[in-house]
Design an enzyme around this catalytic site. Sequence first.
Site, PDB file in Angstrom:
ATOM      1  N   GLU A   1       0.868  -1.172   0.000  1.00  0.00           N
ATOM      2  CA  GLU A   1       0.000   0.000   0.000  1.00  0.00           C
ATOM      3  C   GLU A   1       0.912   1.232   0.000  1.00  0.00           C
ATOM      4  OE1 GLU A   1      -3.196   0.159  -0.246  1.00  0.00           O
ATOM      5  OE2 GLU A   1      -3.920  -1.866   0.203  1.00  0.00           O
ATOM      6  N   LEU A   2       0.979   1.883  -1.140  1.00  0.00           N
ATOM      7  CA  LEU A   2       1.956   2.943  -1.373  1.00  0.00           C
ATOM      8  C   LEU A   2       1.493   4.270  -0.774  1.00  0.00           C
ATOM      9  CD1 LEU A   2       2.581   2.037  -5.112  1.00  0.00           C
ATOM     10  CD2 LEU A   2       3.867   1.235  -3.118  1.00  0.00           C
TER      11      LEU A   2
END
Length: 576
Positions: free
Chosen positions: A376-377
Amino acid sequence: MRLKNIIAAVGCALITSQAIAQKPENILAAAGSPPNPKVTVSWNRYYDYAGITDIVKKLAAAHPDLVKLESMGKSFQGKDLWVLTISDLKKGNADKKPAMYIDGNIHSNEIQGSEFAMYTAWYLVEMFNAGNKYVQELLADKTFYIAPTINPDARDNFFHKGNTANSPRSGMIPIDNDRDGLMNEDGFDDLDGDGHITTMRRKNPNGRYKVDPTDPRRMILVGQGEKGDYELLGQEGIDNDGDGFVNEDGEGAYDPNRDWGWNWQPNTIQGGAYKYPFSIPENRAVADFVMKHPNIAAGQSYHNNGGMILRGPGAIEDVETYNAQDIRVYDALGKKGEEMMPGYRYIVVYKDLYSVFGGELDWFYGGRGIYTFSNELWTDYLYYAKNVTDQRTPYDFDRDLLMKDAFVDWKTYNHPTYGEIEIGGFKKTFNRLHPGFLLESDAHRNMAFSVYHAYHTPKLRVDQIEVKDIGGGLKEVTAMVFNERIIPTHSSQDLKYNIEVPNIVSISGGTPIAAMIVTNKDLNITTEQKTDPANIKVSNIPGNGNVTVRWIVKGGSKYTINVESKKGGTASGTSN
Protein backbone atom coordinates in the site's frame (compact mmCIF):
# COMPACT_ATOMS: atom_id res chain seq x y z
CA MET A 1 12.50 30.06 -50.11
CA ARG A 2 10.12 29.17 -47.32
CA LEU A 3 11.11 25.49 -47.49
CA LYS A 4 14.80 26.45 -47.26
CA ASN A 5 14.06 28.50 -44.16
CA ILE A 6 12.27 25.58 -42.57
CA ILE A 7 15.15 23.19 -43.35
CA ALA A 8 17.65 25.71 -41.98
CA ALA A 9 15.61 26.13 -38.80
CA VAL A 10 15.38 22.36 -38.32
CA GLY A 11 19.14 22.09 -38.88
CA CYS A 12 19.82 24.78 -36.29
CA ALA A 13 17.50 23.02 -33.86
CA LEU A 14 19.34 19.73 -34.36
CA ILE A 15 22.72 21.40 -33.85
CA THR A 16 21.44 23.11 -30.71
CA SER A 17 19.98 19.84 -29.44
CA GLN A 18 23.27 18.04 -30.02
CA ALA A 19 25.18 20.84 -28.33
CA ILE A 20 23.17 20.60 -25.13
CA ALA A 21 22.71 16.81 -25.15
CA GLN A 22 24.11 14.96 -22.18
CA LYS A 23 27.45 13.36 -22.94
CA PRO A 24 29.06 10.63 -20.82
CA GLU A 25 32.09 12.81 -20.16
CA ASN A 26 29.85 15.52 -18.70
CA ILE A 27 28.18 13.25 -16.16
CA LEU A 28 29.20 12.05 -12.71
CA ALA A 29 26.99 9.07 -11.96
CA ALA A 30 25.07 9.21 -8.69
CA ALA A 31 25.34 5.95 -6.77
CA GLY A 32 22.57 3.51 -7.56
CA SER A 33 21.14 5.34 -10.59
CA PRO A 34 21.59 4.80 -14.34
CA PRO A 35 23.82 7.72 -15.43
CA ASN A 36 22.75 8.04 -19.06
CA PRO A 37 19.67 5.95 -19.79
CA LYS A 38 18.67 5.04 -23.33
CA VAL A 39 15.05 5.83 -22.46
CA THR A 40 14.65 9.07 -20.52
CA VAL A 41 11.56 9.14 -18.29
CA SER A 42 10.56 11.82 -15.80
CA TRP A 43 9.57 9.95 -12.66
CA ASN A 44 8.12 12.99 -10.92
CA ARG A 45 4.78 12.81 -12.73
CA TYR A 46 1.96 10.41 -13.66
CA TYR A 47 1.14 8.94 -17.08
CA ASP A 48 -2.22 8.06 -18.60
CA TYR A 49 -2.69 4.92 -20.69
CA ALA A 50 -1.26 6.53 -23.83
CA GLY A 51 1.75 7.71 -21.80
CA ILE A 52 2.27 4.21 -20.38
CA THR A 53 2.04 2.69 -23.84
CA ASP A 54 4.66 5.11 -25.14
CA ILE A 55 7.09 4.29 -22.32
CA VAL A 56 6.80 0.50 -22.54
CA LYS A 57 7.18 0.55 -26.32
CA LYS A 58 10.29 2.71 -26.04
CA LEU A 59 11.78 0.35 -23.46
CA ALA A 60 11.18 -2.64 -25.72
CA ALA A 61 12.64 -0.86 -28.75
CA ALA A 62 15.73 0.40 -26.91
CA HIS A 63 16.51 -2.88 -25.12
CA PRO A 64 15.53 -5.79 -27.43
CA ASP A 65 17.88 -8.20 -25.62
CA LEU A 66 16.29 -7.44 -22.25
CA VAL A 67 12.65 -6.56 -22.90
CA LYS A 68 9.77 -8.32 -24.60
CA LEU A 69 6.47 -6.45 -24.80
CA GLU A 70 3.16 -8.22 -25.30
CA SER A 71 -0.52 -7.81 -24.57
CA MET A 72 -1.97 -10.37 -22.20
CA GLY A 73 -5.53 -9.43 -23.14
CA LYS A 74 -7.95 -6.56 -23.58
CA SER A 75 -9.71 -4.31 -21.12
CA PHE A 76 -13.49 -3.92 -21.19
CA GLN A 77 -13.08 -0.94 -23.52
CA GLY A 78 -10.56 -2.76 -25.72
CA LYS A 79 -7.23 -1.41 -24.45
CA ASP A 80 -4.22 -3.71 -24.55
CA LEU A 81 -3.15 -4.96 -21.14
CA TRP A 82 0.59 -4.56 -21.58
CA VAL A 83 3.04 -6.88 -19.85
CA LEU A 84 6.81 -6.53 -20.05
CA THR A 85 9.08 -9.54 -19.81
CA ILE A 86 12.38 -8.34 -18.32
CA SER A 87 15.31 -10.75 -18.41
CA ASP A 88 18.65 -11.31 -20.11
CA LEU A 89 17.11 -12.90 -23.18
CA LYS A 90 20.53 -13.98 -24.44
CA LYS A 91 21.00 -16.20 -21.41
CA GLY A 92 18.32 -18.83 -21.34
CA ASN A 93 14.60 -18.95 -21.93
CA ALA A 94 12.94 -16.23 -19.84
CA ASP A 95 9.90 -18.45 -19.26
CA LYS A 96 12.11 -21.16 -17.72
CA LYS A 97 13.78 -18.90 -15.15
CA PRO A 98 12.32 -18.28 -11.65
CA ALA A 99 10.07 -15.25 -12.10
CA MET A 100 8.56 -12.32 -10.24
CA TYR A 101 5.17 -10.97 -11.36
CA ILE A 102 4.36 -7.30 -10.64
CA ASP A 103 1.22 -5.32 -11.41
CA GLY A 104 -0.32 -2.02 -10.40
CA ASN A 105 -3.45 0.10 -10.59
CA ILE A 106 -6.09 -2.59 -10.07
CA HIS A 107 -8.03 0.24 -8.39
CA SER A 108 -8.40 3.18 -10.73
CA ASN A 109 -7.55 5.90 -8.21
CA GLU A 110 -4.48 4.02 -6.96
CA ILE A 111 -2.46 5.15 -9.90
CA GLN A 112 1.14 5.33 -8.68
CA GLY A 113 1.39 1.55 -8.76
CA SER A 114 1.78 1.89 -12.52
CA GLU A 115 4.69 4.28 -12.20
CA PHE A 116 6.32 2.05 -9.56
CA ALA A 117 5.96 -0.99 -11.81
CA MET A 118 7.36 0.85 -14.84
CA TYR A 119 10.18 2.29 -12.76
CA THR A 120 11.16 -1.26 -11.83
CA ALA A 121 11.36 -2.29 -15.49
CA TRP A 122 13.18 0.90 -16.49
CA TYR A 123 15.66 0.71 -13.63
CA LEU A 124 16.59 -2.91 -14.24
CA VAL A 125 17.27 -2.56 -17.96
CA GLU A 126 19.03 0.80 -17.71
CA MET A 127 21.27 -0.37 -14.85
CA PHE A 128 22.02 -3.54 -16.82
CA ASN A 129 22.98 -1.37 -19.78
CA ALA A 130 25.15 0.79 -17.49
CA GLY A 131 27.20 -2.29 -16.57
CA ASN A 132 25.86 -2.95 -13.06
CA LYS A 133 27.04 -6.49 -12.30
CA TYR A 134 24.41 -7.16 -9.63
CA VAL A 135 21.59 -6.45 -12.08
CA GLN A 136 23.34 -8.33 -14.88
CA GLU A 137 23.65 -11.44 -12.71
CA LEU A 138 20.06 -11.03 -11.51
CA LEU A 139 18.63 -10.90 -15.04
CA ALA A 140 20.79 -13.82 -16.11
CA ASP A 141 19.07 -15.89 -13.40
CA LYS A 142 15.61 -14.36 -13.07
CA THR A 143 12.66 -13.01 -15.04
CA PHE A 144 10.30 -10.15 -14.19
CA TYR A 145 6.80 -10.00 -15.68
CA ILE A 146 5.59 -6.44 -15.19
CA ALA A 147 2.04 -5.27 -15.98
CA PRO A 148 1.92 -1.51 -15.30
CA THR A 149 -1.87 -1.16 -15.26
CA ILE A 150 -4.51 -3.86 -15.08
CA ASN A 151 -7.36 -1.33 -15.01
CA PRO A 152 -6.49 1.07 -17.87
CA ASP A 153 -10.06 2.17 -18.68
CA ALA A 154 -10.72 3.49 -15.20
CA ARG A 155 -7.20 4.90 -14.97
CA ASP A 156 -7.99 7.19 -17.89
CA ASN A 157 -11.29 8.08 -16.24
CA PHE A 158 -9.41 9.16 -13.12
CA PHE A 159 -6.94 11.19 -15.19
CA HIS A 160 -9.28 12.97 -17.54
CA LYS A 161 -12.52 13.40 -15.59
CA GLY A 162 -13.42 15.10 -12.36
CA ASN A 163 -12.66 12.83 -9.41
CA THR A 164 -11.68 12.88 -5.79
CA ALA A 165 -8.57 11.22 -4.40
CA ASN A 166 -10.83 8.31 -3.42
CA SER A 167 -12.89 7.82 -6.57
CA PRO A 168 -13.46 5.82 -8.57
CA ARG A 169 -12.08 2.44 -7.45
CA SER A 170 -13.92 0.39 -10.03
CA GLY A 171 -13.48 -0.50 -13.67
CA MET A 172 -15.74 0.81 -16.41
CA ILE A 173 -18.25 -2.01 -16.95
CA PRO A 174 -21.72 -0.36 -16.83
CA ILE A 175 -23.53 -1.24 -13.60
CA ASP A 176 -26.80 -0.02 -12.10
CA ASN A 177 -25.64 -0.30 -8.52
CA ASP A 178 -28.67 1.38 -6.94
CA ARG A 179 -31.21 -0.09 -9.42
CA ASP A 180 -32.58 3.24 -10.56
CA GLY A 181 -32.28 2.38 -14.23
CA LEU A 182 -29.14 4.47 -14.78
CA MET A 183 -25.79 2.91 -15.54
CA ASN A 184 -22.66 4.27 -13.85
CA GLU A 185 -24.24 7.64 -13.21
CA ASP A 186 -21.77 10.10 -11.76
CA GLY A 187 -22.53 11.00 -8.19
CA PHE A 188 -20.05 13.89 -8.36
CA ASP A 189 -20.00 16.77 -10.81
CA ASP A 190 -16.96 18.91 -11.50
CA LEU A 191 -18.66 22.25 -10.95
CA ASP A 192 -15.72 24.45 -11.96
CA GLY A 193 -14.28 22.05 -14.56
CA ASP A 194 -10.81 21.90 -13.00
CA GLY A 195 -10.64 18.09 -12.96
CA HIS A 196 -10.78 17.90 -9.16
CA ILE A 197 -13.83 17.15 -7.05
CA THR A 198 -13.38 19.25 -3.94
CA THR A 199 -15.64 20.30 -1.06
CA MET A 200 -18.74 22.52 -0.99
CA ARG A 201 -19.31 24.89 1.93
CA ARG A 202 -21.96 27.53 2.62
CA LYS A 203 -21.98 30.43 5.05
CA ASN A 204 -24.24 29.79 8.02
CA PRO A 205 -24.17 31.84 11.26
CA ASN A 206 -25.20 28.68 13.13
CA GLY A 207 -22.88 26.33 11.30
CA ARG A 208 -20.68 23.81 13.03
CA TYR A 209 -17.49 24.84 11.25
CA LYS A 210 -15.27 27.87 11.12
CA VAL A 211 -12.16 28.88 9.22
CA ASP A 212 -8.94 27.95 10.98
CA PRO A 213 -7.47 31.32 12.08
CA THR A 214 -3.95 29.97 11.48
CA ASP A 215 -4.70 28.70 7.97
CA PRO A 216 -7.67 30.06 5.95
CA ARG A 217 -7.69 26.97 3.73
CA ARG A 218 -8.71 24.70 6.58
CA MET A 219 -12.13 24.20 8.16
CA ILE A 220 -12.31 23.19 11.82
CA LEU A 221 -15.17 21.98 13.98
CA VAL A 222 -16.33 24.51 16.58
CA GLY A 223 -16.47 23.67 20.28
CA GLN A 224 -19.51 22.85 22.41
CA GLY A 225 -21.85 25.87 22.59
CA GLU A 226 -19.77 27.82 20.05
CA LYS A 227 -21.30 29.10 16.82
CA GLY A 228 -19.54 28.53 13.56
CA ASP A 229 -19.55 30.44 10.28
CA TYR A 230 -20.05 27.63 7.76
CA GLU A 231 -21.79 24.37 7.09
CA LEU A 232 -20.15 21.72 4.93
CA LEU A 233 -22.29 20.33 2.10
CA GLY A 234 -20.12 17.45 0.99
CA GLN A 235 -18.21 17.07 -2.23
CA GLU A 236 -18.93 18.89 -5.47
CA GLY A 237 -22.13 17.73 -7.13
CA ILE A 238 -25.69 18.48 -8.12
CA ASP A 239 -29.03 16.68 -8.05
CA ASN A 240 -28.56 14.60 -11.20
CA ASP A 241 -31.84 12.70 -11.14
CA GLY A 242 -34.20 15.40 -9.75
CA ASP A 243 -35.04 13.61 -6.53
CA GLY A 244 -34.01 16.51 -4.30
CA PHE A 245 -30.80 14.90 -3.08
CA VAL A 246 -27.23 15.73 -4.06
CA ASN A 247 -24.55 13.06 -4.45
CA GLU A 248 -26.69 10.32 -2.93
CA ASP A 249 -26.16 8.02 -5.90
CA GLY A 250 -22.49 7.21 -6.10
CA GLU A 251 -21.07 5.95 -9.34
CA GLY A 252 -22.26 2.38 -9.80
CA ALA A 253 -19.21 0.29 -9.05
CA TYR A 254 -17.67 -3.08 -8.50
CA ASP A 255 -14.28 -3.72 -6.94
CA PRO A 256 -11.80 -5.54 -9.19
CA ASN A 257 -10.02 -6.79 -6.08
CA ARG A 258 -13.08 -8.80 -5.02
CA ASP A 259 -13.33 -10.80 -8.26
CA TRP A 260 -10.59 -13.42 -7.88
CA GLY A 261 -11.23 -17.15 -7.65
CA TRP A 262 -10.18 -17.78 -4.07
CA ASN A 263 -12.71 -17.56 -1.23
CA TRP A 264 -14.95 -15.48 -3.54
CA GLN A 265 -18.25 -14.29 -2.09
CA PRO A 266 -21.23 -12.63 -3.84
CA ASN A 267 -21.96 -8.93 -3.55
CA THR A 268 -24.48 -9.55 -0.74
CA ILE A 269 -21.59 -10.74 1.45
CA GLN A 270 -18.60 -9.00 -0.11
CA GLY A 271 -19.55 -5.56 -1.34
CA GLY A 272 -18.05 -4.82 -4.73
CA ALA A 273 -18.02 -8.40 -6.02
CA TYR A 274 -19.16 -8.80 -9.60
CA LYS A 275 -21.06 -11.71 -11.20
CA TYR A 276 -18.76 -14.64 -10.48
CA PRO A 277 -14.99 -15.22 -10.05
CA PHE A 278 -13.00 -13.77 -12.96
CA SER A 279 -16.08 -12.19 -14.53
CA ILE A 280 -14.04 -9.01 -15.06
CA PRO A 281 -12.05 -9.34 -18.30
CA GLU A 282 -8.90 -7.66 -17.02
CA ASN A 283 -8.64 -10.08 -14.08
CA ARG A 284 -9.33 -13.04 -16.35
CA ALA A 285 -6.44 -11.97 -18.57
CA VAL A 286 -4.06 -11.77 -15.59
CA ALA A 287 -5.16 -15.19 -14.34
CA ASP A 288 -4.66 -16.74 -17.79
CA PHE A 289 -1.19 -15.20 -18.04
CA VAL A 290 -0.17 -16.52 -14.63
CA MET A 291 -1.51 -19.98 -15.41
CA LYS A 292 0.58 -20.04 -18.59
CA HIS A 293 3.71 -19.08 -16.64
CA PRO A 294 4.29 -21.68 -13.93
CA ASN A 295 7.76 -20.22 -13.38
CA ILE A 296 6.21 -17.34 -11.40
CA ALA A 297 7.38 -17.91 -7.83
CA ALA A 298 6.86 -14.42 -6.38
CA GLY A 299 4.29 -11.67 -6.79
CA GLN A 300 3.68 -8.01 -5.96
CA SER A 301 0.52 -5.98 -6.51
CA TYR A 302 0.81 -2.23 -5.93
CA HIS A 303 -2.08 -0.38 -4.25
CA ASN A 304 -2.39 2.76 -2.16
CA ASN A 305 -2.27 3.93 0.57
CA GLY A 306 -1.05 3.71 4.17
CA GLY A 307 2.53 2.49 3.89
CA MET A 308 1.85 -1.21 4.34
CA ILE A 309 3.41 -4.46 3.16
CA LEU A 310 0.37 -6.72 3.13
CA ARG A 311 0.21 -10.48 3.12
CA GLY A 312 -2.83 -12.69 3.36
CA PRO A 313 -5.04 -14.13 4.45
CA GLY A 314 -7.71 -11.66 3.48
CA ALA A 315 -10.28 -13.31 5.75
CA ILE A 316 -10.12 -15.30 8.97
CA GLU A 317 -11.56 -18.30 7.16
CA ASP A 318 -8.18 -18.72 5.45
CA VAL A 319 -6.01 -18.65 8.55
CA GLU A 320 -5.20 -22.36 8.18
CA THR A 321 -4.29 -21.87 4.52
CA TYR A 322 -1.26 -19.77 5.41
CA ASN A 323 0.68 -22.44 7.29
CA ALA A 324 3.71 -21.99 9.52
CA GLN A 325 6.36 -22.95 6.95
CA ASP A 326 5.16 -20.40 4.42
CA ILE A 327 4.63 -17.71 7.04
CA ARG A 328 8.33 -18.02 7.95
CA VAL A 329 9.19 -17.17 4.36
CA TYR A 330 6.74 -14.25 4.33
CA ASP A 331 8.13 -12.96 7.63
CA ALA A 332 11.73 -13.05 6.42
CA LEU A 333 10.83 -11.03 3.34
CA GLY A 334 8.30 -8.69 4.93
CA LYS A 335 10.49 -7.70 7.86
CA LYS A 336 13.31 -6.90 5.48
CA GLY A 337 10.85 -4.70 3.59
CA GLU A 338 10.21 -2.69 6.76
CA GLU A 339 13.95 -1.94 6.92
CA MET A 340 14.11 -0.92 3.27
CA MET A 341 11.04 1.32 3.28
CA PRO A 342 10.90 3.73 6.27
CA GLY A 343 7.38 4.19 7.57
CA TYR A 344 6.04 1.00 5.97
CA ARG A 345 4.67 -1.77 8.20
CA TYR A 346 4.45 -5.49 7.44
CA ILE A 347 0.93 -6.61 8.40
CA VAL A 348 -1.76 -9.24 7.78
CA VAL A 349 -4.89 -8.15 5.89
CA TYR A 350 -7.72 -9.70 7.91
CA LYS A 351 -6.06 -9.17 11.30
CA ASP A 352 -4.81 -5.62 10.91
CA LEU A 353 -7.24 -4.14 8.35
CA TYR A 354 -10.52 -5.79 7.35
CA SER A 355 -11.85 -8.89 5.63
CA VAL A 356 -11.35 -9.25 1.89
CA PHE A 357 -12.98 -12.09 0.00
CA GLY A 358 -11.95 -12.86 -3.58
CA GLY A 359 -8.76 -10.78 -3.43
CA GLU A 360 -5.87 -11.01 -5.87
CA LEU A 361 -3.39 -11.54 -3.04
CA ASP A 362 -5.12 -14.70 -1.83
CA TRP A 363 -5.66 -16.15 -5.31
CA PHE A 364 -1.96 -15.83 -6.14
CA TYR A 365 -0.99 -17.65 -2.96
CA GLY A 366 -3.99 -19.87 -2.28
CA GLY A 367 -4.68 -20.81 -5.88
CA ARG A 368 -1.17 -20.82 -7.32
CA GLY A 369 1.17 -21.21 -4.35
CA ILE A 370 2.98 -17.95 -5.15
CA TYR A 371 4.47 -15.89 -2.31
CA THR A 372 2.75 -12.56 -2.92
CA PHE A 373 2.63 -9.17 -1.24
CA SER A 374 0.46 -6.13 -1.81
CA ASN A 375 2.25 -2.88 -0.97
CA GLU A 376 0.00 0.00 0.00
CA LEU A 377 1.96 2.94 -1.37
CA TRP A 378 2.30 6.31 0.35
CA THR A 379 2.47 6.89 4.08
CA ASP A 380 2.09 10.04 6.19
CA TYR A 381 5.57 9.29 7.47
CA LEU A 382 6.86 10.71 4.17
CA TYR A 383 5.48 14.18 4.92
CA TYR A 384 8.26 15.06 7.31
CA ALA A 385 10.09 11.71 7.66
CA LYS A 386 8.52 11.12 11.07
CA ASN A 387 5.28 9.74 12.43
CA VAL A 388 2.57 12.40 12.39
CA THR A 389 -1.04 12.44 13.55
CA ASP A 390 -1.87 16.15 13.51
CA GLN A 391 -4.67 17.01 11.06
CA ARG A 392 -2.80 20.19 10.15
CA THR A 393 0.13 18.24 8.75
CA PRO A 394 -1.14 17.90 5.16
CA TYR A 395 -1.79 21.65 5.06
CA ASP A 396 1.65 22.41 6.51
CA PHE A 397 3.34 20.04 4.10
CA ASP A 398 1.51 21.60 1.14
CA ARG A 399 2.60 25.05 2.26
CA ASP A 400 6.18 24.19 3.24
CA LEU A 401 7.19 21.81 0.47
CA LEU A 402 4.64 22.08 -2.38
CA MET A 403 4.19 25.87 -2.45
CA LYS A 404 0.43 25.38 -1.89
CA ASP A 405 0.10 23.61 -5.24
CA ALA A 406 -1.97 20.73 -3.81
CA PHE A 407 -4.92 22.90 -2.75
CA VAL A 408 -7.68 24.47 -4.85
CA ASP A 409 -8.45 27.82 -3.23
CA TRP A 410 -12.00 28.47 -2.12
CA LYS A 411 -14.14 30.25 -4.73
CA THR A 412 -17.77 31.33 -4.97
CA TYR A 413 -20.19 29.23 -7.01
CA ASN A 414 -23.94 29.60 -7.63
CA HIS A 415 -25.35 26.15 -6.96
CA PRO A 416 -28.77 25.25 -8.49
CA THR A 417 -29.93 23.69 -5.20
CA TYR A 418 -27.91 25.40 -2.46
CA GLY A 419 -27.63 28.89 -3.91
CA GLU A 420 -24.40 30.79 -3.28
CA ILE A 421 -21.74 28.44 -1.98
CA GLU A 422 -17.95 28.13 -2.03
CA ILE A 423 -15.95 25.22 -3.41
CA GLY A 424 -12.36 24.34 -2.63
CA GLY A 425 -10.07 21.75 -1.09
CA PHE A 426 -7.25 19.37 -1.84
CA LYS A 427 -6.74 18.13 -5.37
CA LYS A 428 -7.33 14.51 -6.35
CA THR A 429 -3.56 14.13 -6.72
CA PHE A 430 -2.90 14.71 -3.02
CA ASN A 431 -3.14 12.65 0.19
CA ARG A 432 -3.28 9.23 -1.50
CA LEU A 433 -0.81 10.02 -4.27
CA HIS A 434 2.85 10.93 -4.00
CA PRO A 435 3.90 14.51 -4.70
CA GLY A 436 6.31 14.60 -7.61
CA PHE A 437 9.52 15.00 -5.65
CA LEU A 438 8.75 11.93 -3.51
CA LEU A 439 7.49 9.75 -6.35
CA GLU A 440 10.84 8.49 -7.62
CA SER A 441 12.29 8.08 -4.13
CA ASP A 442 9.49 5.80 -2.93
CA ALA A 443 9.34 4.04 -6.29
CA HIS A 444 13.00 3.17 -5.87
CA ARG A 445 12.56 1.76 -2.37
CA ASN A 446 9.55 -0.33 -3.40
CA MET A 447 11.40 -1.48 -6.51
CA ALA A 448 14.34 -2.54 -4.35
CA PHE A 449 12.03 -4.57 -2.11
CA SER A 450 10.52 -6.33 -5.14
CA VAL A 451 14.03 -7.03 -6.45
CA TYR A 452 14.97 -8.46 -3.04
CA HIS A 453 11.86 -10.66 -3.19
CA ALA A 454 12.75 -11.79 -6.72
CA TYR A 455 16.37 -12.41 -5.74
CA HIS A 456 15.16 -14.89 -3.13
CA THR A 457 13.18 -17.01 -5.55
CA PRO A 458 14.92 -20.39 -5.84
CA LYS A 459 18.48 -20.63 -7.15
CA LEU A 460 19.54 -24.23 -7.60
CA ARG A 461 22.96 -25.79 -7.96
CA VAL A 462 24.22 -29.36 -8.16
CA ASP A 463 27.44 -30.44 -6.48
CA GLN A 464 28.91 -33.00 -4.10
CA ILE A 465 28.57 -35.60 -6.82
CA GLU A 466 30.08 -38.84 -5.55
CA VAL A 467 30.69 -41.90 -7.73
CA LYS A 468 31.30 -45.25 -6.01
CA ASP A 469 32.13 -48.52 -7.76
CA ILE A 470 29.96 -51.25 -6.22
CA GLY A 471 31.08 -54.08 -8.47
CA GLY A 472 29.41 -56.01 -11.24
CA GLY A 473 29.81 -53.10 -13.65
CA LEU A 474 27.60 -50.95 -11.44
CA LYS A 475 28.23 -47.50 -9.97
CA GLU A 476 26.49 -45.72 -7.13
CA VAL A 477 26.07 -42.05 -8.04
CA THR A 478 25.03 -39.65 -5.28
CA ALA A 479 24.42 -35.93 -5.77
CA MET A 480 23.20 -33.06 -3.65
CA VAL A 481 20.92 -30.36 -5.03
CA PHE A 482 21.10 -27.06 -3.14
CA ASN A 483 18.66 -24.16 -3.04
CA GLU A 484 20.66 -21.05 -2.14
CA ARG A 485 17.71 -18.72 -1.54
CA ILE A 486 14.86 -18.26 0.96
CA ILE A 487 11.92 -19.34 -1.23
CA PRO A 488 11.46 -23.11 -1.79
CA THR A 489 10.67 -24.61 -5.16
CA HIS A 490 7.18 -25.42 -3.87
CA SER A 491 5.34 -23.53 -1.16
CA SER A 492 3.52 -25.59 1.44
CA GLN A 493 0.27 -24.47 -0.18
CA ASP A 494 1.55 -25.78 -3.50
CA LEU A 495 2.44 -29.14 -1.95
CA LYS A 496 -0.89 -29.38 -0.13
CA TYR A 497 -2.92 -29.10 -3.33
CA ASN A 498 -0.39 -30.48 -5.86
CA ILE A 499 -0.57 -27.22 -7.75
CA GLU A 500 2.68 -27.66 -9.65
CA VAL A 501 4.49 -30.76 -10.89
CA PRO A 502 7.48 -32.02 -8.88
CA ASN A 503 11.06 -31.09 -9.66
CA ILE A 504 12.85 -33.57 -11.90
CA VAL A 505 16.44 -34.59 -11.20
CA SER A 506 17.85 -36.68 -14.06
CA ILE A 507 21.11 -38.42 -14.83
CA SER A 508 22.97 -39.08 -18.08
CA GLY A 509 26.23 -40.83 -18.89
CA GLY A 510 25.09 -44.33 -18.03
CA THR A 511 21.99 -46.51 -17.72
CA PRO A 512 20.20 -45.99 -14.40
CA ILE A 513 18.65 -49.17 -13.06
CA ALA A 514 17.54 -47.84 -9.67
CA ALA A 515 16.81 -44.39 -8.22
CA MET A 516 16.19 -43.11 -4.74
CA ILE A 517 16.00 -40.06 -2.50
CA VAL A 518 18.45 -40.16 0.39
CA THR A 519 16.60 -39.12 3.53
CA ASN A 520 19.57 -39.72 5.87
CA LYS A 521 22.98 -40.00 4.30
CA ASP A 522 24.79 -40.88 7.53
CA LEU A 523 22.50 -43.80 8.26
CA ASN A 524 22.10 -44.65 4.56
CA ILE A 525 18.31 -44.35 4.72
CA THR A 526 16.72 -44.01 1.29
CA THR A 527 13.32 -44.00 -0.37
CA GLU A 528 13.32 -45.79 -3.70
CA GLN A 529 11.50 -44.50 -6.79
CA LYS A 530 10.39 -47.72 -8.43
CA THR A 531 9.54 -46.35 -11.89
CA ASP A 532 11.43 -44.23 -14.39
CA PRO A 533 14.77 -44.33 -12.55
CA ALA A 534 16.38 -41.85 -14.96
CA ASN A 535 14.16 -39.06 -13.64
CA ILE A 536 13.80 -38.71 -9.89
CA LYS A 537 10.73 -36.76 -8.84
CA VAL A 538 11.53 -34.43 -5.95
CA SER A 539 8.46 -32.83 -4.41
CA ASN A 540 10.30 -29.83 -2.99
CA ILE A 541 13.75 -28.33 -2.55
CA PRO A 542 13.45 -26.16 0.57
CA GLY A 543 14.69 -22.62 0.88
CA ASN A 544 18.30 -22.49 2.09
CA GLY A 545 18.20 -26.27 2.01
CA ASN A 546 19.09 -29.30 -0.05
CA VAL A 547 17.98 -32.68 -1.28
CA THR A 548 20.24 -35.70 -1.85
CA VAL A 549 19.50 -38.17 -4.66
CA ARG A 550 21.15 -41.43 -5.67
CA TRP A 551 21.21 -43.80 -8.61
CA ILE A 552 22.57 -47.24 -9.29
CA VAL A 553 23.98 -46.93 -12.80
CA LYS A 554 25.23 -49.48 -15.27
CA GLY A 555 28.12 -48.37 -17.48
CA GLY A 556 29.77 -45.03 -17.93
CA SER A 557 32.36 -43.24 -15.84
CA LYS A 558 31.36 -39.58 -16.00
CA TYR A 559 27.83 -38.53 -15.15
CA THR A 560 25.83 -35.32 -15.59
CA ILE A 561 23.04 -34.44 -13.20
CA ASN A 562 20.32 -32.08 -14.45
CA VAL A 563 17.58 -30.41 -12.45
CA GLU A 564 14.39 -28.97 -13.93
CA SER A 565 11.99 -27.07 -11.70
CA LYS A 566 9.01 -24.98 -12.79
CA LYS A 567 9.62 -22.30 -10.15
CA GLY A 568 13.26 -23.09 -9.45
CA GLY A 569 14.66 -23.01 -12.97
CA THR A 570 17.40 -25.37 -14.11
CA ALA A 571 20.80 -26.45 -12.85
CA SER A 572 23.38 -29.07 -13.76
CA GLY A 573 26.61 -30.59 -12.53
CA THR A 574 29.07 -33.19 -13.83
CA SER A 575 31.13 -35.69 -11.88
CA ASN A 576 34.92 -35.61 -12.04
